[in-house]
Enzyme design. Structure first.
Site, PDB file in Angstrom:
ATOM      1  CG  ASP A 307      41.535  44.468  35.621  1.00 29.65           C
ATOM      2  OD1 ASP A 307      41.565  45.375  36.471  1.00 29.65           O
ATOM      3  OD2 ASP A 307      41.495  44.689  34.404  1.00 29.65           O
ATOM      4  CD  GLU A 364      41.324  49.716  37.053  1.00 26.73           C
ATOM      5  OE1 GLU A 364      42.004  49.931  36.038  1.00 26.73           O
ATOM      6  OE2 GLU A 364      40.581  48.716  37.176  1.00 26.73           O
TER       7      GLU A 364
END
Length: 418
Positions: A307, A364
Site C-alpha cells: 500500500d 487510488e
C-alpha cells in the site's frame, strides 16, 4: 462565514495589506499581522491562538518553515495556509512537511494570492470544522477522545467480547477496471462513536494503536469484509473480492498466515477473494518463518498488496523481499495528475515496473474526470476513488452494485435491439 481569527506572516508590506483586505472582504476581522517569525510568536503569546495561520515561506531571518515548526509544537493555530512565490514543488514540499508534523494544511497559494482561492480555503475550513469531516486530521479530533472512550482488552479476551468492536464498522469503497467492471471493494474502518458520531480513521487510529487495540480491530475488519463477500456470493452467485489493511506488526507474527487461512475456511471462501494491503514500514522485520507464511498465503491464492507505494523509503527493496502480487499507487500521486507532469511520470514509471514484475496495479484517489482520463492515458490499472464511488456502508454498496447491474443490463438489451 463564522468569525475567524487569522495570523498573517508576510514581510512584504503591499502583499500583507492585500491579504488583510481579502480577509476583511470575507468578513474576517480578527487578524494578527507579523513581518517576522519572532513578531508572529509574540503576537500569539499576547493575543492567544488563532484558527488559521497564513505563512509566507521566504523571509529575512527565520523563514516560514520555522513558524510551521513552532505552530506544530505549540498548537497555537488550528490550520495553516502556505504562501510562497516559489514553484509548486516547494509549496507541495512545505505542505507535506507541515502535515508530517501534525498540522492541518488547508492548502498552498502561489503569490500573488488569489482572492477567490483564499475564500475557497476559508470556506473549506468552515465546512470541515462544522461537520468534523475526514479532511480534519487526527490531531484536531482525537484530542477530544479520552482514554475512557476505549475500553482495554483483558488478557485472553477474544474478538467481539468488548463493546468497542460493536462500534467499529466497515465502509466499503469499490474498485473497478477502466471499462467500469466491478473488481472488488476495500474495507475501510469507521467508528460509530456513541458521543462523537461517525468518525473517520484519521481521528482515532493513532489512539487505537497506542492503546494496543489495532490487532483486534484488524481481525474484526477481516471478518466484516469476508461477511460481505459471502453475502454477495449468496445473492449473486459469486463472492466479491475484498481488500483489508493489515498493520506490519501482524505480518511479523509467526501464526498470522495460518489464522488468515483458518478464517477463510470458516467462511467457506477461497483465498483468492482476499487481498491483504500492507503499509510500508521501515520497522517491518520479516524472518524466514514469516516469509514462509506469506508464501503459503500466496500459494493458496491470497493476494498481497504493498500500500501507498512510493511513500516509504524502502518500497523497492520490499517489493523484492516479499511475495507481493499488487502495488497501490497513493492518491498523493494521482490528484491533479493531468496538470502535473512529475506526477504523471511517477505513475507511468510505476505502471511500467509493475508490468515487468507481473504485478497488478490499483490507482487510488481518482477523484475527478481529469484524474480518470489521465490514468486511462497511461495504462489499464484498477482504479479506486471518489470519482467511482465514495466509501459506503454494506447496504449502500449492495444497492450500488444492483443499480450498476441494472444499467449494464439495459445497455446490453439496447445494443441487442439495434
Amino acid at each position: 462565514m463564522r468569525s475567524l481569527s487569522v495570523l498573517i506572516l508576510e514581510d512584504n508590506a503591499f502583499q500583507l495589506m492585500a491579504l488583510h483586505q481579502m480577509l476583511n472582504a470575507n468578513q474576517v476581522f480578527s487578524v494578527l499581522t507579523a513581518s517576522s517569525v519572532e513578531a508572529a510568536k509574540e503576537s500569539l503569546a499576547n493575543r492567544g491562538g488563532v484558527d488559521i495561520a497564513i505563512c509566507d515561506l521566504q523571509m529575512d531571518g527565520p523563514d516560514g518553515l520555522s513558524l510551521i515548526r513552532f505552530l506544530a509544537a505549540s498548537r497555537q493555530a488550528r490550520a495553516v495556509i502556505i504562501l510562497s512565490s516559489n514553484d509548486r514543488s516547494v509549496l507541495d514540499g512545505a505542505a507535506h512537511l507541515a502535515r508530517e508534523q501534525g498540522l492541518w494544511v488547508l492548502g498552498s497559494l502561489q503569490k500573488p494570492a488569489s482572492a477567490t482561492a483564499l475564500r475557497e480555503l476559508l470556506e473549506s475550513y468552515q465546512e470541515c470544522v462544522q461537520c468534523e469531516c475526514e479532511q480534519v486530521p487526527a490531531t484536531q479530533v482525537a484530542l477530544r477522545l479520552s482514554q475512557e472512550d476505549v475500553r482495554p482488552f483483558a488478557p485472553g479476551q477474544g474478538v467481539g467480547d468488548t463493546a468497542p468492536l460493536d462500534q467499529w464498522i466497515a465502509h466499503f469503497q469499490p474498485k473497478v477496471s477502466l471499462d467500469g467492471t466491478l473488481l472488488g471493494a476495500e474495507a475501510l474502518v469507521r467508528w460509530q462513536h456513541p458521543r462523537h458520531g461517525l468518525l473517520a480513521p484519521d481521528s482515532f487510529i493513532e489512539a487505537v494503536e497506542y492503546a494496543g487495540f489495532i490487532e483486534p480491530l484488524t481481525w474484526h475488519m477481516l471478518e466484516l469484509a469476508l461477511q460481505l463477500s459471502v453475502r454477495v456470493q449468496r445473492e449473486r452467485g459469486k463472492p466479491l473480492p475484498v481488500a483489508v489493511n493489515i498493520p506490519p506488526s501482524m505480518i511479523e507474527q509467526e501464526h498470522f498466515a495460518a489464522q488468515v487461512l483458518a478464517l477463510l475456511a470458516r467462511f467457506g471462501l477461497p483465498a483468492s477473494v482476499l487481498t491483504l494491503e500492507v503499509v510500508e514500514s521501515p520497522a517491518l522485520q520479516v524472518s524466514t518463518v514469516h516469509l514462509e507464511g506469506l508464501l503459503r498465503l500466496r500459494m493458496q491464492g491470497c493476494h498481497l498488496s504493498i500500500d501507498d507505494f512510493g511513500t516509504g523509503a524502502s518500497n523497492i527493496q520490499r517489493l523484492l523481499q516479499l511475495p507481493f502480487s499488487e502495488l497501490k499507487i497513493p492518491a498523493a500521486f494521482v490528484r491533479c495528475m493531468a496538470a502535473d507532469g512529475r506526477k504523471s511520470a511517477v505513475v507511468a514509471g510505476a505502471l511500467i515496473m509493475a508490468r515487468k514484475m507481473n504485478l497488478n496495479v490499483v490507482v487510488e484517489g481518482v477523484e475527478t474526470d481529469c484524474d480518470y482520463r489521465a490514468v486511462q492515458a497511461l495504462g489499464r490499472p484498477t482504479v479506486q476513488g471518489h470519482f467511482i464511488a465514495r466509501p459506503m456502508a454494506e447496504a449502500d454498496l449492495l444497492r450500488w452494485i444492483k443499480q450498476r447491474e441494472s444499467v449494464e443490463l439495459r445497455s446490453t438489451h439496447a445494443l441487442a435491439d439495434r
